[in-house]
Write a protein that holds these residues in place. Structure first.
Motif, short mmCIF file in Angstrom:
data_model
loop_
_atom_site.label_atom_id
_atom_site.label_comp_id
_atom_site.label_asym_id
_atom_site.label_seq_id
_atom_site.Cartn_x
_atom_site.Cartn_y
_atom_site.Cartn_z
N SER A 1 0.74 -1.24 -0.02
CA SER A 1 -0.08 -0.06 -0.07
C SER A 1 0.90 1.29 0.08
N ASP A 2 2.23 0.91 0.64
CA ASP A 2 3.06 2.36 0.32
C ASP A 2 3.45 2.76 -0.90
N ALA A 3 3.29 1.67 -1.98
CA ALA A 3 4.24 2.05 -3.36
C ALA A 3 3.41 3.16 -3.65
N GLY A 4 4.29 4.08 -4.64
CA GLY A 4 3.92 5.14 -5.19
C GLY A 4 3.32 4.78 -6.55
N ASN A 5 2.70 5.60 -7.31
CA ASN A 5 2.16 5.31 -8.44
C ASN A 5 2.27 6.42 -9.57
N ASN A 6 3.33 6.24 -10.19
CA ASN A 6 3.27 7.07 -11.43
C ASN A 6 2.21 6.91 -12.46
N THR A 7 1.88 7.86 -12.91
CA THR A 7 0.89 7.73 -14.18
C THR A 7 1.18 8.64 -15.45
N LEU A 8 2.18 8.28 -16.01
CA LEU A 8 2.65 9.05 -17.08
C LEU A 8 1.75 8.75 -18.31
N THR A 9 1.62 9.94 -19.06
CA THR A 9 0.74 9.72 -20.28
C THR A 9 1.55 10.00 -21.44
N GLY A 10 1.03 9.90 -22.40
CA GLY A 10 1.59 10.65 -23.82
C GLY A 10 2.50 9.30 -24.28
N PRO A 11 3.35 9.65 -25.39
CA PRO A 11 4.19 8.77 -26.04
C PRO A 11 5.54 8.02 -25.47
N LEU A 12 5.88 6.95 -25.56
CA LEU A 12 7.27 6.43 -25.13
C LEU A 12 8.21 7.38 -25.75
N PRO A 13 9.43 7.83 -25.08
CA PRO A 13 10.61 8.54 -25.91
C PRO A 13 10.95 7.53 -27.06
N THR A 14 11.60 8.48 -28.14
CA THR A 14 11.98 7.39 -29.12
C THR A 14 13.38 7.09 -29.06
N PHE A 15 14.20 7.42 -28.24
CA PHE A 15 15.43 7.19 -27.84
C PHE A 15 16.43 7.13 -28.86
N GLU A 16 15.87 7.95 -30.05
CA GLU A 16 16.77 7.81 -31.38
C GLU A 16 18.33 8.28 -31.17
N ASN A 17 18.50 9.15 -30.29
CA ASN A 17 19.99 9.21 -29.85
C ASN A 17 20.64 8.68 -29.11
N ALA A 18 19.84 7.86 -28.14
CA ALA A 18 20.53 7.23 -27.09
C ALA A 18 21.34 6.02 -27.77
N ARG A 19 22.54 5.98 -27.31
CA ARG A 19 23.34 4.73 -28.18
C ARG A 19 23.64 3.46 -27.22
N GLN A 20 23.67 4.02 -26.02
CA GLN A 20 23.84 3.03 -24.92
C GLN A 20 22.73 2.27 -24.21
N LEU A 21 21.63 2.45 -24.52
CA LEU A 21 20.59 2.06 -23.82
C LEU A 21 20.47 0.58 -23.43
N TYR A 22 20.26 0.43 -21.89
CA TYR A 22 20.42 -0.73 -21.70
C TYR A 22 19.32 -1.24 -20.93
N LYS A 23 18.45 -0.60 -20.13
CA LYS A 23 17.52 -0.95 -19.42
C LYS A 23 16.34 0.49 -19.49
N VAL A 24 15.29 -0.03 -19.93
CA VAL A 24 14.02 0.67 -19.93
C VAL A 24 12.92 -0.06 -19.20
N GLN A 25 12.41 0.78 -18.08
CA GLN A 25 11.19 0.30 -17.42
C GLN A 25 10.21 1.49 -17.33
N LEU A 26 9.03 1.41 -18.09
CA LEU A 26 8.01 2.32 -18.14
C LEU A 26 6.70 1.73 -18.00
#
Ligand SMILES: *[C@@H]1O[C@H](CO)[C@@H](O)[C@H](O)[C@H]1NC(C)=O
Ligand SMILES: *[C@@H]1O[C@H](CO)[C@@H](O)[C@H](O)[C@H]1NC(C)=O
Ligand SMILES: *[C@@H]1O[C@H](CO)[C@@H](O)[C@H](O)[C@H]1NC(C)=O
Ligand SMILES: *[C@@H]1O[C@H](CO)[C@@H](O)[C@H](O)[C@H]1NC(C)=O
Ligand SMILES: *[C@@H]1O[C@H](CO)[C@@H](O)[C@H](O)[C@H]1NC(C)=O
Ligand SMILES: *[C@@H]1O[C@H](CO)[C@@H](O)[C@H](O)[C@H]1NC(C)=O
Length: 376
Positions: free
Chosen positions: A280-305
């Motif tokens: 019950s203590d866990a927070g709750n993000n509610t992000l809306t809109g699109p996923l980032p495109t990550f088009e310039n990120a070259r070392q992306l290793y972990k994405v948790q959304l």
């Protein structure tokens, strides 16, 4: 200080005497050089601390005493900067002038109460670690501690809004996981180009929209799990081209020992996240809109959304990330579209979670070849 005063007096006397002598005896120019050299040596000799001499600036020692008394820490005899005298500080090395506190390590000491404001006057301090205590109250305004590079307040019960860090031009690492920080992430925080790591997961009252991220060009790790953020992920996250870890998902509170451990970047990651448990203590993000495109990120290793309310499709660019090991966007019921039929370069995957979205179309062939991958 007393050592230094004595030495300047002695120095004046020495100077008077030698000038007289030189004038009285012979041609002065070569002797003058010699005397100057001798004086330089004398100054150096007098600067070297002797025995029990106090080398820390007295005002810094006074502040250490305040910390020591506030937290009931062991005392010391003589100069607190001597190695081993005080096990919770590290001082600068003497060549940088009079000793001054460089790092404060007060982690895991069961400390209670608030952070004494006196600490704010230790202006040369570069690293402070107060993690894993029972500290309460607000984090004071740190903007005068302009030498800070790393601050760690993880696993306490600190409250209030995000501290003012506007003067901290060299800050690289801020970690405030599992506290009670409330309010929004201030825009000024995201002006720190130097920032590499920002960990603020499990501050269940941290809310609102994330500020623009176009200055965060050195950011490699951003964790904001189990907060109360809403709004969209700013498109300017595309400026964070070095980003390799991004968490905004919902995770429950779990103990320090089961936290993922990350050591110097992607290649040496040791653990995997636990499954969220009901809490019950866990927070709750509610992000809306699109996923980032990550088009310039070259070392992306972990994405948790995962467990947000993001929409649109899974960006094609994700499938070109050949360092990506963990990808979780499950439980975003409006996330739609298809996985690309071919062309995936995801050869290092460990987790690929896209369940409880609104994806359609066939399961691509390459998914069948992910023999070692946890696919949901
Ligand atoms: C501490 O900071 C002051 C200026 O705020 C500076 O003059 C001094 O050299 C610094 N000392 C060390 C050891 O860095
Ligand atoms: C910062 O330092 C200035 C000058 O020494 C002082 O007036 C001010 O109150 C300090 N601010 C904080 C937040 O400690
Ligand atoms: C933060 O600190 C800076 C520099 O000390 C100051 O100019 C600014 O007004 C402070 N901001 C807040 C919100 O207190
Ligand atoms: C986000 O939450 C804040 C309160 O924390 C609220 O005022 C704001 O309207 C919310 N924004 C969105 C886009 O839901
Ligand atoms: C995503 O949701 C937002 C509202 O949160 C809406 O304005 C936008 O059109 C949606 N985009 C898609 C592709 O459905
Ligand atoms: C799921 O996708 C379909 C079209 O593929 C669309 O009609 C439906 O509205 C979507 N559902 C949600 C919850 O976004």
């Amino acid at each position: 200080m007393s050592v230094f005063r004595a030495s300047s007096e002695q120095l004046m006397n020495a100077n008077d005497m030698s000038t007289k002598k030189t004038n009285k005896s012979c041609g002065w120019s070569s002797h003058h050089v010699l005397v100057t050299l001798l004086l330089v040596c004398l100054i150096d000799l007098l600067k070297i601390p002797k025995g029990e001499a106090e080398v820390i600036a007295p005002e810094e020692e006074d502040i250490l005493k305040i910390l020591q008394e506030s937290f009931n820490l062991p005392g010391w005899v003589g100069d607190p900067c001597q190695p081993g005298a005080v096990d919770w500080i590290i001082c600068y090395d003497p060549p940088r002038g009079p000793n001054s506190v460089e790092r404060i390590y007060l982690n895991g000491r069961n400390l209670r109460g608030g952070i004494p404001d006196a600490m704010l006057n230790l202006r040369n301090v570069s690293v402070i670690d107060f993690s894993g205590n029972n500290l309460t109250g607000p984090i004071p305004d740190l903007s005068n501690m302009t030498s800070l590079t790393k601050v760690n307040f993880d696993f306490n019960t600190l409250s209030g809004s995000f501290p003012n860090m506007s003067g901290l031009h060299d800050i690289t690492e801020i970690t405030l996981k599992k506290n009670n920080i409330r309010g929004t992430v201030p825009a000024s925080l995201f002006q720190h180009r130097s920032l590499k790591t920002l960990l603020m997961s499990e501050n269940v009252l941290l809310s609102g929209q994330l500020p623009k991220m176009d200055q965060l060009t050195n950011l490699t790790r951003l964790e904001l799990e189990s907060c109360a953020l809403n709004g969209t992920i700013p498109a300017s996250i595309g400026s964070a081209t070095k980003l390799n870890i991004l968490y905004f998902g919902l995770e429950s509170a779990f103990g320090a020992s089961t936290r993922p451990q990350f050591v110097n970047g992607p290649s040496v990651v040791v653990s995997v996240l636990s499954t969220p448990a009901a809490d019950s203590d866990a927070g709750n993000n509610t992000l809306t809109g699109p996923l980032p495109t990550f088009e310039n990120a070259r070392q992306l290793y972990k994405v948790q959304l995962h467990s947000n309310d993001m929409n649109g499709t899974i960006p094609r660019g994700i499938f070109q990330q050949n360092n990506l090991q963990y990808f979780r966007v499950d439980h975003n019921p409006s996330l739609s579209g298809q996985l690309p039929a071919q062309g995936s370069r995801l050869t290092k995957l460990i987790d690929f979670y896209v369940s409880d979205c609104n994806l359609t179309g066939p399961v691509p062939d390459y998914v069948e070849k992910w023999a070692q991958v946890n696919v949901m």
